[in-house]
Design a protein around this motif. Structure first.
Motif, PDB file in Angstrom:
ATOM      1  N   SER A 147      18.126  46.052  62.893  1.00  0.00           N
ATOM      2  CA  SER A 147      19.370  46.570  64.075  1.00  0.00           C
ATOM      3  C   SER A 147      20.517  47.014  63.156  1.00  0.00           C
ATOM      4  CB  SER A 147      19.607  45.420  64.828  1.00  0.00           C
ATOM      5  OG  SER A 147      20.000  44.191  64.290  1.00  0.00           O
ATOM      6  N   SER A 148      20.739  46.924  61.657  1.00  0.00           N
ATOM      7  CA  SER A 148      21.844  47.155  60.908  1.00  0.00           C
ATOM      8  C   SER A 148      22.135  49.068  60.871  1.00  0.00           C
ATOM      9  CB  SER A 148      21.703  46.876  59.753  1.00  0.00           C
ATOM     10  OG  SER A 148      22.822  47.401  58.896  1.00  0.00           O
ATOM     11  N   PRO A 149      23.361  49.067  61.329  1.00  0.00           N
ATOM     12  CA  PRO A 149      23.536  50.579  61.281  1.00  0.00           C
ATOM     13  C   PRO A 149      23.642  51.054  60.069  1.00  0.00           C
ATOM     14  CG  PRO A 149      25.006  49.440  62.814  1.00  0.00           C
ATOM     15  CD  PRO A 149      24.278  48.467  61.900  1.00  0.00           C
ATOM     16  N   ALA A 150      23.896  50.224  58.924  1.00  0.00           N
ATOM     17  CA  ALA A 150      23.814  50.767  57.681  1.00  0.00           C
ATOM     18  C   ALA A 150      22.445  50.946  57.115  1.00  0.00           C
ATOM     19  CB  ALA A 150      24.596  49.747  56.873  1.00  0.00           C
ATOM     20  N   ILE A 151      22.130  52.172  56.571  1.00  0.00           N
ATOM     21  CA  ILE A 151      20.896  52.234  56.235  1.00  0.00           C
ATOM     22  C   ILE A 151      20.489  52.041  54.849  1.00  0.00           C
ATOM     23  CG2 ILE A 151      18.913  54.259  55.974  1.00  0.00           C
ATOM     24  CD1 ILE A 151      20.168  53.522  58.832  1.00  0.00           C
ATOM     25  N   ASP A 152      21.172  52.528  53.581  1.00  0.00           N
ATOM     26  CA  ASP A 152      21.088  52.363  52.292  1.00  0.00           C
ATOM     27  C   ASP A 152      21.546  51.211  51.609  1.00  0.00           C
ATOM     28  OD1 ASP A 152      19.535  54.845  52.365  1.00  0.00           O
ATOM     29  OD2 ASP A 152      21.251  56.055  51.912  1.00  0.00           O
ATOM     30  N   ASN A 153      22.596  50.559  52.238  1.00  0.00           N
ATOM     31  CA  ASN A 153      23.455  49.573  51.653  1.00  0.00           C
ATOM     32  C   ASN A 153      23.406  48.312  52.575  1.00  0.00           C
ATOM     33  OD1 ASN A 153      24.184  50.742  49.210  1.00  0.00           O
ATOM     34  ND2 ASN A 153      25.658  51.979  50.850  1.00  0.00           N
ATOM     35  N   SER A 174      22.349  44.775  53.314  1.00  0.00           N
ATOM     36  CA  SER A 174      21.733  43.555  52.832  1.00  0.00           C
ATOM     37  C   SER A 174      20.581  42.987  53.767  1.00  0.00           C
ATOM     38  CB  SER A 174      22.362  42.343  52.487  1.00  0.00           C
ATOM     39  OG  SER A 174      23.606  42.856  51.704  1.00  0.00           O
ATOM     40  N   THR A 175      20.783  43.057  55.122  1.00  0.00           N
ATOM     41  CA  THR A 175      19.675  42.515  55.963  1.00  0.00           C
ATOM     42  C   THR A 175      18.367  43.264  55.784  1.00  0.00           C
ATOM     43  OG1 THR A 175      21.630  42.021  57.388  1.00  0.00           O
ATOM     44  CG2 THR A 175      19.147  42.188  58.272  1.00  0.00           C
ATOM     45  N   ARG A 176      18.446  44.746  55.876  1.00  0.00           N
ATOM     46  CA  ARG A 176      17.232  45.367  55.625  1.00  0.00           C
ATOM     47  C   ARG A 176      16.641  45.111  54.441  1.00  0.00           C
ATOM     48  NH1 ARG A 176      16.787  50.236  58.760  1.00  0.00           N
ATOM     49  NH2 ARG A 176      18.466  50.626  60.111  1.00  0.00           N
ATOM     50  N   LYS A 177      17.203  44.840  53.453  1.00  0.00           N
ATOM     51  CA  LYS A 177      16.650  44.522  52.026  1.00  0.00           C
ATOM     52  C   LYS A 177      15.857  43.075  52.017  1.00  0.00           C
ATOM     53  CE  LYS A 177      19.735  47.066  49.043  1.00  0.00           C
ATOM     54  NZ  LYS A 177      21.082  47.161  48.548  1.00  0.00           N
ATOM     55  N   TYR A 215      11.120  35.334  63.431  1.00  0.00           N
ATOM     56  CA  TYR A 215      11.990  35.254  62.175  1.00  0.00           C
ATOM     57  C   TYR A 215      13.181  36.040  62.170  1.00  0.00           C
ATOM     58  CZ  TYR A 215       7.707  33.209  60.116  1.00  0.00           C
ATOM     59  OH  TYR A 215       6.405  32.498  59.773  1.00  0.00           O
ATOM     60  N   VAL A 216      14.313  35.334  62.383  1.00  0.00           N
ATOM     61  CA  VAL A 216      15.393  36.248  62.563  1.00  0.00           C
ATOM     62  C   VAL A 216      16.131  36.169  61.059  1.00  0.00           C
ATOM     63  CG1 VAL A 216      17.698  36.291  63.480  1.00  0.00           C
ATOM     64  CG2 VAL A 216      15.747  35.679  64.887  1.00  0.00           C
ATOM     65  N   ILE A 217      16.416  37.409  60.552  1.00  0.00           N
ATOM     66  CA  ILE A 217      17.083  37.415  59.227  1.00  0.00           C
ATOM     67  C   ILE A 217      18.447  37.911  59.278  1.00  0.00           C
ATOM     68  CG2 ILE A 217      16.637  38.574  56.878  1.00  0.00           C
ATOM     69  CD1 ILE A 217      13.598  38.404  57.500  1.00  0.00           C
ATOM     70  N   SER A 218      19.581  37.342  58.587  1.00  0.00           N
ATOM     71  CA  SER A 218      20.720  37.864  58.752  1.00  0.00           C
ATOM     72  C   SER A 218      21.364  37.725  57.489  1.00  0.00           C
ATOM     73  CB  SER A 218      21.453  37.052  59.804  1.00  0.00           C
ATOM     74  OG  SER A 218      22.764  37.813  59.924  1.00  0.00           O
ATOM     75  N   ALA A 219      22.430  38.753  57.363  1.00  0.00           N
ATOM     76  CA  ALA A 219      23.573  38.694  56.120  1.00  0.00           C
ATOM     77  C   ALA A 219      24.733  38.767  56.537  1.00  0.00           C
ATOM     78  CB  ALA A 219      23.057  39.818  55.410  1.00  0.00           C
ATOM     79  N   ASN A 272      19.421  33.006  56.954  1.00  0.00           N
ATOM     80  CA  ASN A 272      20.820  33.658  56.705  1.00  0.00           C
ATOM     81  C   ASN A 272      21.259  33.546  55.401  1.00  0.00           C
ATOM     82  OD1 ASN A 272      20.813  33.787  59.721  1.00  0.00           O
ATOM     83  ND2 ASN A 272      21.544  31.589  59.837  1.00  0.00           N
ATOM     84  N   ALA A 273      21.717  34.759  55.275  1.00  0.00           N
ATOM     85  CA  ALA A 273      22.368  35.204  53.607  1.00  0.00           C
ATOM     86  C   ALA A 273      23.990  35.038  54.173  1.00  0.00           C
ATOM     87  CB  ALA A 273      22.131  36.573  53.208  1.00  0.00           C
ATOM     88  N   GLU A 274      24.721  33.775  53.681  1.00  0.00           N
ATOM     89  CA  GLU A 274      25.778  33.644  53.926  1.00  0.00           C
ATOM     90  C   GLU A 274      26.709  34.252  52.832  1.00  0.00           C
ATOM     91  OE1 GLU A 274      26.681  32.450  56.867  1.00  0.00           O
ATOM     92  OE2 GLU A 274      25.112  31.336  57.552  1.00  0.00           O
TER      93      GLU A 274
END
Length: 200
Positions: free
Chosen positions: A9-15, A17-20, A136-140, A177-179
């Motif tokens: 759901s991140s609007p950021a595509i290439d940068n 952290s959540t997508r990675k 699994y919920v993954i967040s940055a 969660n990546a804090e």
């Protein structure tokens, strides 16, 4: 065997952290589980439209009574619900936006939280119909909003997602969660270690 629904759901595509982290999780998961179906739903690139009056009307109109216009209004929601119900494992990538979730993910929730499809009302109150799934919920997050943080009360992301997933019947939810990613890579490294420990 596992049917995996991966939601970014991140609007950021290439940068992002959540997508990675989501990509790393799926790679590790696929290596240790027999994935028979993998569906990618990218809400950052293609966010669902906000539901409107017509769509809400279609939700509460029996299928056999819907006009062509109402049927068209509900088609996307039906498809998203079908994806959700077919999966046994969800991987939800959700960066924190203003203490909560991205608007694209909120729109997705509004399309899939549907009476008669993913929950029903009973004499004992609402009952979720999407049972037997793990999420699994993954967040940055730019800051640190973990349970040991002095601003933990501002974290409406985890509490909201836990509540709405439980409402549709998904109570087995794991948060990764990546804090504090705005301050460096330590949060990413810790989240990666969590994934390594979880996916075995």
């Amino acid at each position: 065997m596992s049917k995996l629904l991966v939601i970014n759901s991140s609007p950021a595509i290439d940068n992002s952290s959540t997508r990675k982290l989501v990509s790393y999780f799926v790679e590790r998961y696929s290596a240790s589980h027999e994935v028979v179906e993998l569906v990618n739903r990218d809400l950052g690139r293609n966010p669902p439209p906000h539901i409107d009056e017509l769509t809400i009307g279609a939700f509460y109109t029996p299928a056999e009574q819907r006009s062509e216009q109402l049927q068209q209004a509900v088609e996307l929601s039906d498809h998203l619900v079908d994806e959700l119900m077919a999966a046994d494992t969800l991987v939800i990538g959700s960066p924190m936006h203003n203490f909560s979730i991205p608007s694209g993910l909120k729109s997705w929730i509004d399309h899939v939280a549907r009476v008669g499809r993913t929950f029903q009302y009973t004499a004992n109150g609402p009952e979720g119909l999407a049972k037997g799934k793990r999420a699994y919920v993954i967040s940055a997050r730019g800051g640190n909003y973990g349970t040991d943080s002095p601003v933990a009360a501002l974290n409406h992301q985890d509490t909201y997602l836990k509540t709405v997933l439980a409402f549709v019947g998904i109570t087995d939810v794991v948060f990764i969660n990546a804090e504090g990613v705005a301050s460096g890579q330590q949060g990413i490294a810790e989240a990666t270690s969590q994934i390594d420990a979880i996916v075995v």
